[in-house]
Design a protein around this motif. Structure first.
Motif, PDB file in Angstrom:
ATOM      1  N   LYS A   1    -101.652  84.877 -44.636  1.00 40.15           N
ATOM      2  CA  LYS A   1    -102.109  84.326 -43.362  1.00 40.15           C
ATOM      3  C   LYS A   1    -101.011  83.395 -42.837  1.00 40.15           C
ATOM      4  O   LYS A   1    -101.125  82.855 -41.756  1.00 40.15           O
ATOM      5  CB  LYS A   1    -103.387  83.521 -43.664  1.00 40.15           C
ATOM      6  CG  LYS A   1    -104.318  83.351 -42.544  1.00 40.15           C
ATOM      7  CD  LYS A   1    -105.763  83.165 -43.031  1.00 40.15           C
ATOM      8  CE  LYS A   1    -106.109  81.772 -43.486  1.00 40.15           C
ATOM      9  NZ  LYS A   1    -107.553  81.582 -43.702  1.00 40.15           N
TER      10      LYS A   1
ATOM     11  N   GLY B   1    -107.442  86.809 -43.259  1.00 39.67           N
ATOM     12  CA  GLY B   1    -108.399  86.240 -44.207  1.00 39.67           C
ATOM     13  C   GLY B   1    -108.599  87.184 -45.369  1.00 39.67           C
ATOM     14  O   GLY B   1    -108.047  88.289 -45.380  1.00 39.67           O
ATOM     15  N   SER B   2    -109.369  86.712 -46.363  1.00 43.33           N
ATOM     16  CA  SER B   2    -109.595  87.482 -47.594  1.00 43.33           C
ATOM     17  C   SER B   2    -108.291  88.111 -48.083  1.00 43.33           C
ATOM     18  O   SER B   2    -108.241  89.309 -48.405  1.00 43.33           O
ATOM     19  CB  SER B   2    -110.651  88.572 -47.361  1.00 43.33           C
ATOM     20  OG  SER B   2    -111.837  87.989 -46.912  1.00 43.33           O
TER      21      SER B   2
ATOM     22  N   GLU C   1    -106.773  87.938 -50.792  1.00 40.93           N
ATOM     23  CA  GLU C   1    -106.759  88.443 -52.170  1.00 40.93           C
ATOM     24  C   GLU C   1    -107.012  89.947 -52.251  1.00 40.93           C
ATOM     25  O   GLU C   1    -106.698  90.589 -53.255  1.00 40.93           O
ATOM     26  CB  GLU C   1    -107.807  87.696 -53.017  1.00 40.93           C
ATOM     27  CG  GLU C   1    -107.462  86.241 -53.306  1.00 40.93           C
ATOM     28  CD  GLU C   1    -107.854  85.289 -52.182  1.00 40.93           C
ATOM     29  OE1 GLU C   1    -108.335  85.772 -51.125  1.00 40.93           O
ATOM     30  OE2 GLU C   1    -107.664  84.081 -52.346  1.00 40.93           O
TER      31      GLU C   1
ATOM     32  N   ASP D   1    -100.828  82.438 -50.560  1.00 38.70           N
ATOM     33  CA  ASP D   1    -102.123  81.926 -50.095  1.00 38.70           C
ATOM     34  C   ASP D   1    -102.434  80.583 -50.737  1.00 38.70           C
ATOM     35  O   ASP D   1    -101.755  80.149 -51.676  1.00 38.70           O
ATOM     36  CB  ASP D   1    -103.223  82.949 -50.420  1.00 38.70           C
ATOM     37  CG  ASP D   1    -104.484  82.736 -49.579  1.00 38.70           C
ATOM     38  OD1 ASP D   1    -104.395  82.064 -48.527  1.00 38.70           O
ATOM     39  OD2 ASP D   1    -105.552  83.238 -49.980  1.00 38.70           O
ATOM     40  N   ILE D   2    -103.504  79.986 -50.221  1.00 39.03           N
ATOM     41  CA  ILE D   2    -103.958  78.700 -50.745  1.00 39.03           C
ATOM     42  C   ILE D   2    -104.776  78.913 -52.019  1.00 39.03           C
ATOM     43  O   ILE D   2    -105.641  79.788 -52.055  1.00 39.03           O
ATOM     44  CB  ILE D   2    -104.835  77.995 -49.693  1.00 39.03           C
ATOM     45  CG1 ILE D   2    -103.964  77.547 -48.526  1.00 39.03           C
ATOM     46  CG2 ILE D   2    -105.590  76.833 -50.297  1.00 39.03           C
ATOM     47  CD1 ILE D   2    -104.749  76.998 -47.370  1.00 39.03           C
ATOM     48  N   VAL D   3    -104.497  78.104 -53.025  1.00 38.35           N
ATOM     49  CA  VAL D   3    -105.306  78.114 -54.245  1.00 38.35           C
ATOM     50  C   VAL D   3    -105.890  76.721 -54.397  1.00 38.35           C
ATOM     51  O   VAL D   3    -105.157  75.734 -54.404  1.00 38.35           O
ATOM     52  CB  VAL D   3    -104.455  78.455 -55.488  1.00 38.35           C
ATOM     53  CG1 VAL D   3    -105.324  78.431 -56.745  1.00 38.35           C
ATOM     54  CG2 VAL D   3    -103.780  79.810 -55.317  1.00 38.35           C
ATOM     55  N   GLU D   4    -107.230  76.674 -54.490  1.00 40.89           N
ATOM     56  CA  GLU D   4    -107.841  75.359 -54.673  1.00 40.89           C
ATOM     57  C   GLU D   4    -108.381  75.268 -56.099  1.00 40.89           C
ATOM     58  O   GLU D   4    -107.755  74.699 -56.972  1.00 40.89           O
ATOM     59  CB  GLU D   4    -108.934  75.145 -53.621  1.00 40.89           C
ATOM     60  CG  GLU D   4    -109.394  73.703 -53.564  1.00 40.89           C
ATOM     61  CD  GLU D   4    -110.477  73.468 -52.529  1.00 40.89           C
ATOM     62  OE1 GLU D   4    -110.726  74.357 -51.699  1.00 40.89           O
ATOM     63  OE2 GLU D   4    -111.083  72.388 -52.571  1.00 40.89           O
TER      64      GLU D   4
ATOM     65  N   GLY E   1    -108.985  78.076 -57.901  1.00 40.11           N
ATOM     66  CA  GLY E   1    -108.466  79.238 -58.621  1.00 40.11           C
ATOM     67  C   GLY E   1    -109.540  80.274 -58.891  1.00 40.11           C
ATOM     68  O   GLY E   1    -109.263  81.332 -59.456  1.00 40.11           O
ATOM     69  N   SER E   2    -110.785  79.992 -58.459  1.00 41.28           N
ATOM     70  CA  SER E   2    -111.857  80.932 -58.838  1.00 41.28           C
ATOM     71  C   SER E   2    -111.771  82.252 -58.070  1.00 41.28           C
ATOM     72  O   SER E   2    -112.114  83.293 -58.625  1.00 41.28           O
ATOM     73  CB  SER E   2    -113.233  80.282 -58.735  1.00 41.28           C
ATOM     74  OG  SER E   2    -113.422  79.787 -57.451  1.00 41.28           O
ATOM     75  N   THR E   3    -111.312  82.229 -56.813  1.00 36.18           N
ATOM     76  CA  THR E   3    -111.180  83.505 -56.076  1.00 36.18           C
ATOM     77  C   THR E   3    -110.182  84.411 -56.803  1.00 36.18           C
ATOM     78  O   THR E   3    -110.408  85.613 -56.955  1.00 36.18           O
ATOM     79  CB  THR E   3    -110.711  83.264 -54.621  1.00 36.18           C
ATOM     80  OG1 THR E   3    -111.517  82.246 -54.036  1.00 36.18           O
ATOM     81  CG2 THR E   3    -110.813  84.528 -53.787  1.00 36.18           C
TER      82      THR E   3
END
Ligand code: PRP
Length: 224
Positions: A120, A144-145, A147, A160-163, A165-167
Motif C-alpha cells: 500500500k 489493503g489486505s 498479506e 506492510d505494517i506489522v503491529e 504480527g498475528s495477521t
C-alpha cells in the motif's frame, strides 16, 4: 485570536490523540459522539477547530494550510512526501514497516533477485529497495489486505505494517526485514509554525510533557 485547526487521521489514532489532548486540558465534547455525522468540531473557548480526515489526506491538509497541525502515522508522512514540519513523536500507534513473505523468500532477498513487491506504500518500498538496498524490484500497488499477495502468487514479498504480527502468523508469513519503526507524529504547516509560533510551541511543550511522563511510567513498569 484566530482558530488553530487540527486534522486528525480517522480511527484508532484519533481516539488516542483526543485522550492525549484531554490530558493537557483540551477537550472537544462534540467529537466523542460516535453517531454524529458532523465533519468539523469547534472548541470556542480555546479557539481550536478539529476535523477527521482519511490518514493519507492529513499531510495534504497540513501542507496547504487548511489545517495548521496534523496527527498522523509516520508511515503516511513517509509515503505522502509532503512539505511540512514533523515536530513530535507521540509515542503511541507503535508498529513497524517490514518486508514480509513466506520464510523461503528470504533467499530471494539475499540474492538480490528481481522480485515483485506488493504494498500500500509504493514510495516507502521504492526508497527501501532502490536507495537503501540497491535492489531492482517490481512494485505492485494494492489498497489493503496486502498479506493476500504472496499467498495467491501476485508477489514474492510485501512491504506492510506489522503491529502484533498475528495477521502474518495466521497466514503463514513472517517478517523478513525491518524497514523502520513507526508511531503517531505531530506535523505542522510551515507558515503556521512562523505565524502562530507561540501558541503552537506551547501546545507542543504541553504534549511533550505528557508523552515523556507516559514513557517514564512505562519504563518504570518495565523495570518492575
Ligand atoms: C494493517 C496491516 C496489516 C495488519 C497488521 O492492516 O496492513 O495487515 O494491520 O497488524 P497485526 O500485525 O497486528 O496483525 P489494516 O487492519 O489497517 O487493514 P488493511 O489490510 O486494509 O490495510
Amino acid at each position: 485570536m484566530r482558530y488553530l485547526t487540527f486534522a486528525l487521521g480517522k480511527g484508532r489514532l484519533a481516539q488516542q490523540t483526543l485522550a492525549l489532548f484531554e490530558e493537557i486540558g483540551i477537550t472537544c465534547q462534540e467529537m466523542k459522539d460516535p453517531g454524529s455525522r458532523k465533519l468539523i468540531f469547534v472548541n470556542e473557548e480555546l479557539k481550536l477547530r478539529f476535523f477527521l480526515a482519511k490518514g493519507p489526506d492529513v499531510p495534504t491538509y497540513v501542507e496547504y494550510g487548511a489545517a495548521d497541525i496534523g496527527v498522523v502515522g509516520k508511515d503516511t508522512i513517509m509515503e505522502e512526501q509532503r512539505k511540512l514540519l514533523e515536530v513530535l513523536d507521540l509515542g503511541f500507534g507503535k508498529c513497524r514497516m517490514c518486508v514480509c513473505g513466506p520464510a523461503q523468500a528470504k533467499e530471494l532477498l539475499a540474492h538480490q533477485e528481481q522480485i515483485r513487491v506488493a504494498t500500500k506504500y509504493p514510495n516507502i518500498a521504492k526508497d527501501y529497495f532502490y536507495n537503501r538496498k540497491n535492489q531492482t524490484v517490481e512494485i505492485i500497488k494494492l489498497n489493503g489486505s496486502i498479506e493476500l499477495a504472496p499467498i495467491v502468487g501476485l508477489s514474492e514479498v510485501i512491504v506492510d505494517i506489522v503491529e502484533t504480527g498475528s495477521t502474518l502468523r495466521e497466514n503463514g508469513l513472517t517478517v523478513l526485514e525491518e524497514v523502520c519503526p513507526l508511531s503517531a507524529r505531530v506535523v505542522v504547516n510551515q507558515v503556521s509554525m512562523k505565524m502562530e509560533n507561540q501558541r503552537i510551541t506551547r501546545l507542543l511543550q504541553d504534549l511533550n510533557r505528557v508523552v515523556q511522563a507516559r514513557e517514564a511510567e512505562n519504563a518504570k513498569r518495565g523495570e518492575q
